[in-house]
Write a protein that holds these residues in place. Sequence first.
Motif: not given
Lengths: 344, 502
Positions: B125-131, B141-150
């Motif tokens: 919840k806190d993460t979503l709120e900051i986002f 809940k997505k893994k960081v390894s699946e993210l784009q650099v940006s």
Amino acid sequence: MSVNTIKKKLNKQDIGHFLMNNAIIIVLFALMLVIIALEPSFVSLKNFTNILAQASTRTIFALGVGTIIVAKGTDLSLGRQVGLAAVISASLLQAPNYAYKMYPDLPILPVIVPILLVMLITGLFSGINGLVVAKFKVDPFIATLGMMVIVYGVTSIYYDRPPYGAQPIGGLDPRFANVAQGSIKLGGITIPFLVIYAVIAVTIMWFLWNKTRFGKNLFAVGGNSEAAAVSGVNVGRMLIMVYILAGLFYGLGGSLEAARIGSATNNTGNGYELDAIAACIVGGLSFSGGIGSIAGIVTGVLIFQVIAYGLAFVGVNAYIQYIIKGLIIIIAVAIDNRKYIKRK
Amino acid sequence: MQEEANNKFLLEMNGISKEFPGVKALDGVTLKVRKGSVHALMGENGAGKSTLMKCLFGIYHMDEGQIRLEERDVKFTSSKHALDNGVSMVHQELNQVRSTRIMDNIWLGRFPTKGIFVDEDKMYKDTLEIFKSLDIYLDPKKKVSELQVSECQMVEIAKAVSYNSKLIVMDEPTSSLTEKEVSHLFKIIRNLKSKDVSVIYISHKMDEIEQICDEVTVMRDGQWIATRFIKDITTDEIIRLMVGRDLSNRFPPKANQPGAVILKVENLTAVYQPSISDVSFELREGEILGIAGLVGAKRTDVIESIFAERQATGSVKLRGKAMKFKSPKDAIKSGFALVTEERRATGIFPNQDIFFNSSIANIDRYVTFASVLDQRKILKDTNWVVDSMRVKTPNNKTRIVSLSGGNQQKVIIGRWLLTEPEVLLLDEPTRGIDVGAKFDIYQLMIDLAAKGKGVIMVSSEMPELLGITDRIMVMSNGRLAGIVNTNETTQEEILRLSSKYL
């Protein structure tokens, strides 16, 4: 999910991914199918519980070293620590009327006391491993290789003493033997105590890994220790805790191993570290750290147990079993690696 | 109101000095950042920007100077210490645990707990709120390894915000971003500004500085040069302050003369995409060809494909003869040499001495009877490398890691020159090395070209591309956007070509 979406999901590529991601489990099932095809009587409750019982202590060892592997370490001293735990716990829990007791005047102890004592001892030795790795930056392979040899020396000194010298420590207190060899009947199904301990160990470790701060920090330290450090995780303390935890599991498993076998020598546990590490790696843990699951470890242990038990059951030559075991280690990891290889 | 807020300094760094053995890295530098403002920190590579930031975060101990945060003296001992005091940094090389999820990364080191268990719901919840407050739309809940650099970068910014940071340092935040991602980043930065957060913005990109920054501090050679409001200064003035000397002095005179075609590359396409596709060009004898492009334009892939370090289809002809390389070994035998970008990872053998490092690519030539190596010949060649490259080293038994980056690079280039290449491929040859060593390396390239060899140089530094190449090919998103003559082109044209296929 509707049938259509399921169909859509099952396109060729996804099947490939599915096979790749679950290669280990598929191998396990394939093996079982082959064994069943050769010997249909393999499918029985007795065989099933036998396999689980035999896998129990191995699961406990693998959980210990698996935690270290997730933290980007390894532990070669596992087997010798198991031996130390087995020898000490057996020596303190010999039957009162046994003729060759190591401590003839020792009062009858509650079974739990020696078990806790050896857990403390292996926890300490393993903690030293952690300290050496964390504070002196010695590579875990080297640190635990040294510890492996040291612990063997310690165990042998303890073991090879007058009046009886290097004799297997047997004649265990029936209460102690029963801890590992006993079972309980639940609605017609016989469940060995060992299986229950393993289930408890798996459950505790699963919660530790997945639900606690310790677990989160474990994966962070293993995945990228620098990132963990700049986020305020005390990496050194984490590593020491990881090794101590593993040591506690070795101590518990070592005592159970003595009780299961009914005796202990300074060579009890020899080579267990490689079996446990192999099970972890086949179960999807990576030496690069930060990757792995409890389910993977359990699967890894079961695969080897099914091979050992099942192949013997259908009468495969014991030496050929070694070859199959070795091939599985290599092939499983080769398939698993394909997920991470970056092609150029 | 804006003016009033602007008068207060959030961070004051006064008279910061830092000396490394033999180098005065910082010499009485001053940096004052106002509350709720975006402050550009500019200077050429090696000007001391990152050293200054490392002093701020306590990674380096400054020799002299004083740091004040909100009018209190502070001296941070670690990144975490700074973080807890509201000062955070979004690194160029992101420091994340890639095998875990976004929210695990954000709350790392301070997971919320409920009893003995981690409170996943609260984390989520806190993460979503900051986002939400930052207009970031990612699943925590997505893994960081699946993210784009940006996206990784946005997670880092969100992490900084979650610490209630008052000051966020962004080191070259747009170097790997597309234009669209840059505008999203700017939106986030403006959003931060409106919450009275200050940003130190380290970048080389002039247009971005003009767009997003309020003030600029320019550094040069470890010294503070000027601090101005952006509205009071032009781009040209900033460049003049940064460079501080005549551009022509930084490059040796060009003595090479392009001649006949030596290398012809046609329809070069990598087997494993995304990478380069359909790249065709020619290289002449005595020519220095630059390869320009943004990060992610696949410039490195071009030379890796030629060198057979990367599998590719298409044709490569050396002096009209078709080259079919199975591996870099074949390429080396045919007269190609590649100086890689990651000197530490794929260039030096760190624990070995200069003797070993300069001869290793050429070992076949030292084999005498019974596979024994001709030590005297190796020694002779090693001495040639040290002398002709002007490597500053006590002797050639020195371990290469104890040399400076520039001298390491000279040894690596020397190693490849010993193989007497027809075509020398250089990937970011002057990255992270000082001005003097750069000059030497430029001189080497020009000398080599003057001897009729072909040189290809991948570079991110516009001045050196414009300073020593004859032609520049511009890559954009894996495709060739155009080839320009260096003396007829401008920085603007190259930038325009760089974004042609984005």
